[in-house]
Design an enzyme around this catalytic site. Structure first.
Site, PDB file in Angstrom:
ATOM      1  N   ASP A   1       0.813  -1.217   0.000  1.00 30.98           N
ATOM      2  CA  ASP A   1       0.000   0.000   0.000  1.00 30.98           C
ATOM      3  C   ASP A   1       0.849   1.271   0.000  1.00 30.98           C
ATOM      4  O   ASP A   1       0.450   2.293   0.551  1.00 30.98           O
ATOM      5  CB  ASP A   1      -0.975   0.021   1.196  1.00 30.98           C
ATOM      6  N   LYS A  46       2.216   2.238  -5.180  1.00 33.87           N
ATOM      7  CA  LYS A  46       2.919   1.783  -6.390  1.00 33.87           C
ATOM      8  C   LYS A  46       2.110   2.058  -7.649  1.00 33.87           C
ATOM      9  O   LYS A  46       2.658   2.450  -8.671  1.00 33.87           O
ATOM     10  CB  LYS A  46       3.202   0.275  -6.295  1.00 33.87           C
ATOM     11  N   GLY A 105      -4.112  -4.229  -4.545  1.00 33.65           N
ATOM     12  CA  GLY A 105      -5.092  -3.213  -4.943  1.00 33.65           C
ATOM     13  C   GLY A 105      -4.314  -1.969  -5.300  1.00 33.65           C
ATOM     14  O   GLY A 105      -3.866  -1.249  -4.424  1.00 33.65           O
ATOM     15  N   HIS A 106      -4.089  -1.760  -6.572  1.00 35.87           N
ATOM     16  CA  HIS A 106      -3.279  -0.615  -7.016  1.00 35.87           C
ATOM     17  C   HIS A 106      -4.206   0.488  -7.541  1.00 35.87           C
ATOM     18  O   HIS A 106      -4.948   0.280  -8.489  1.00 35.87           O
ATOM     19  CB  HIS A 106      -2.263  -1.061  -8.083  1.00 35.87           C
ATOM     20  N   GLN A 159       2.277  -5.942  -3.171  1.00 36.33           N
ATOM     21  CA  GLN A 159       2.541  -6.040  -1.732  1.00 36.33           C
ATOM     22  C   GLN A 159       3.803  -5.233  -1.406  1.00 36.33           C
ATOM     23  O   GLN A 159       4.053  -4.238  -2.060  1.00 36.33           O
ATOM     24  CB  GLN A 159       2.661  -7.516  -1.271  1.00 36.33           C
TER      25      GLN A 159
HETATM   26  P1  IMP Z   1      -2.497 -12.857   1.348  1.00 35.10           P
HETATM   27  O1  IMP Z   1      -1.403 -12.482   0.408  1.00 35.10           O
HETATM   28  O2  IMP Z   1      -3.860 -12.462   0.867  1.00 35.10           O
HETATM   29  O3  IMP Z   1      -2.428 -14.281   1.788  1.00 35.10           O
HETATM   30  O4  IMP Z   1      -2.274 -12.004   2.703  1.00 35.10           O
HETATM   31  C1  IMP Z   1      -1.119 -12.159   3.515  1.00 35.10           C
HETATM   32  C2  IMP Z   1      -0.800 -10.871   4.248  1.00 35.10           C
HETATM   33  O5  IMP Z   1      -0.355  -9.891   3.311  1.00 35.10           O
HETATM   34  C3  IMP Z   1      -1.990 -10.233   4.966  1.00 35.10           C
HETATM   35  O6  IMP Z   1      -1.522  -9.579   6.120  1.00 35.10           O
HETATM   36  C4  IMP Z   1      -2.494  -9.205   3.968  1.00 35.10           C
HETATM   37  O7  IMP Z   1      -3.184  -8.158   4.597  1.00 35.10           O
HETATM   38  C5  IMP Z   1      -1.189  -8.748   3.359  1.00 35.10           C
HETATM   39  N1  IMP Z   1      -1.351  -8.291   1.977  1.00 35.10           N
HETATM   40  C6  IMP Z   1      -1.549  -9.035   0.877  1.00 35.10           C
HETATM   41  N2  IMP Z   1      -1.623  -8.286  -0.210  1.00 35.10           N
HETATM   42  C7  IMP Z   1      -1.460  -7.025   0.193  1.00 35.10           C
HETATM   43  C8  IMP Z   1      -1.411  -5.764  -0.491  1.00 35.10           C
HETATM   44  O8  IMP Z   1      -1.509  -5.688  -1.714  1.00 35.10           O
HETATM   45  N3  IMP Z   1      -1.218  -4.667   0.283  1.00 35.10           N
HETATM   46  C9  IMP Z   1      -1.047  -4.746   1.629  1.00 35.10           C
HETATM   47  N4  IMP Z   1      -1.073  -5.890   2.310  1.00 35.10           N
HETATM   48  C10 IMP Z   1      -1.281  -7.016   1.595  1.00 35.10           C
END
Ligand code: IMP
Length: 432
Positions: free
Chosen positions: A14, A17, A41-42, A231
């Site tokens: 977040d 990017k 979520g970009h 991420q």
């Molecule tokens: P997962 O990738 O959905 O399994 O989530 C694993 C961890 O990464 C969790 O704490 C999510 O909130 C975090 N996470 C996954 N994708 C994002 C992102 O795009 N932005 C921020 N946190 C993320």
């Protein structure tokens, strides 16, 4: 022969990017995503439009740019189809400028059920997953039982699908859950499966390619490629705050495996960070604020997840974590986001080092869950609105001092400063 430039997040995701990719896209021919999937979520904001992308790269709103979903990305057909519809509704035609790697893995409906069951079984040790099926789909990839985009063309695809589904359902049962206890997007499994197969037909009509050849040949021809990370580095499967991480390599190394690009072909590395820190989901966060300052960052920074809507945890800038991420990624340029969110703070804190078991350290420890006391320095705030300031020199002196402090502590230039979510409020300081 060109090199591929990389843009990725240095914190817990977040960082903004999407905005920077959108701003830099005119300088490139191709934008390529290399890992993650619909957990991302970009957000792009331009000409009064706010648009959130999940799987599709953030160069898609530039019609003359090719966007590639690389082999390291996970594709969820229903979500991809919805992204197409949303883009079409604002006048874009992703069918023309989006290519998808044949080797990208698919997220099956049962991956999403399994994600929910895995989380439920963890009780208070929940990761806080976005529940998009990321962990289970990458697990299958590594276990060599994954289903890839290229498999859709197989005559026995249905059997491949059923085999994977059965194994996921067995896993859910082995965790002690009734499969019907879980829903995908509020739908039962059979309802969602129907939608998923329809979306699979839609996917068949898209441009599916051998993206590793396409990208390497593009570099041979001198085309310019930007790799877009998802991420953040502190969520990396190897180096993040394990086990509270995502299931892919979010760092520069992920570009090589996620696009099929040799390390010698990697060029500049743009590291994106916010002027403070946020984290969504569970897991250690040394500089987290639980007071009015944290709430102000959340409200002013609109810190609510763009994929899940969850409130993000907010805290001061963490220099040890930032330096760690710069080291792991080989960052060449820093890009500083959301500094305007701190316009109202008279005092700003920055964590310079950690105290762990009575010892001061600059290093991120093996176990981030152990008791870390952040040691802070205090800075005067600039108490001035910077919206619309386009010239770096015209920024308040104290803001420039804050930026210079980050440069000094990381040893890297801050090449870009973003002063609002809008594409136009971006100051590029050095030639990139
Ligand atoms: P997962 O990738 O959905 O399994 O989530 C694993 C961890 O990464 C969790 O704490 C999510 O909130 C975090 N996470 C996954 N994708 C994002 C992102 O795009 N932005 C921020 N946190 C993320």
């Amino acid at each position: 022969m060109s090199k591929i430039d990389v843009l990725l997040g240095l914190q817990w995701g977040d960082e903004g990017k999407g905005k920077v990719v959108d701003v830099l896209a005119p300088r490139y021919d191709i934008i390529a995503r290399f890992q993650g999937g619909p957990n991302a979520g970009h957000t792009l904001e331009f000409e009064g439009i706010k648009h959130v992308l999940h799987i599709i790269p953030s160069g898609i709103c530039h019609r003359d740019k090719i966007n590639v979903i690389g082999n390291g990305v996970l594709v969820e057909p229903v979500i991809l189809r919805k992204e197409f519809a949303a883009l079409e509704s604002i006048g874009f035609e992703p069918r023309t400028n989006l290519y998808i790697s044949r080797k990208a893995h698919l997220i099956l409906p049962t991956h999403r059920l399994l994600d929910a069951a895995n989380e439920a079984s963890k009780a208070e040790r929940k990761i806080g997953s976005t529940l998009k099926g990321i962990g289970p789909a990458y697990t299958d990839k590594v276990a060599r039982v994954g289903v890839r985009v290229g498999d859709i063309a197989r005559s026995d695809f249905k059997a491949v699908y059923e085999k994977a589904k059965e194994s996921h359902l067995n896993l859910i049962r082995s965790l002690g859950y009734d499969v019907d206890a879980f829903r995908v997007e509020d739908k039962t499994l059979s309802e969602y499966e129907r939608q998923w197969f329809e979306a699979l037909d839609f996917l068949k009509g898209l441009k599916v390619i051998d993206s590793e050849y396409y990208l390497n040949e593009a570099l041979d021809k001198g085309l310019k490629i930007l790799a877009e990370g998802a991420q953040g580095s502190m969520l990396d499967i190897d180096f993040g705050s394990y086990p509270f991480v995502t299931s892919s390599n979010t760092i520069t190394a992920g570009v090589c495996s996620g696009l099929g690009i040799a390390p010698s072909r990697v060029g500049k590395v743009f590291g994106i960070c916010k002027a403070y820190c946020t984290r969504v989901g569970s897991g250690p966060f040394p500089t987290e604020l639980f007071d009015a300052d944290g709430e102000e960052l959340r409200q002013k920074g609109r810190e609510f997840g763009s994929t899940t809507g969850r409130p993000r945890r907010c805290g001061w800038l963490d220099i040890p974590a930032l330096r760690y991420a710069c080291m792991l990624n080989g960052v060449t340029h820093l890009m500083l986001m959301k500094i305007d969110v701190m316009n109202g703070f008279s005092r700003i804190k920055v964590c310079d080092s950690y105290e762990i078991n009575g010892k001061r350290t600059m290093n991120v420890p093996y176990d981030m869950e152990e008791s870390i006391s952040p040691l802070y320095s205090d800075y005067d705030g600039w108490l001035q609105d910077v919206g619309g300031v386009g010239d770096y020199e015209a920024l308040p002196q104290r803001m420039k001092d804050y930026i210079a402090m980050i440069e000094q502590k990381t040893g890297l230039p801050v090449a870009l400063v973003s002063t609002s979510p809008d594409r136009k409020d971006t100051i590029i300081r050095t030639e990139l």
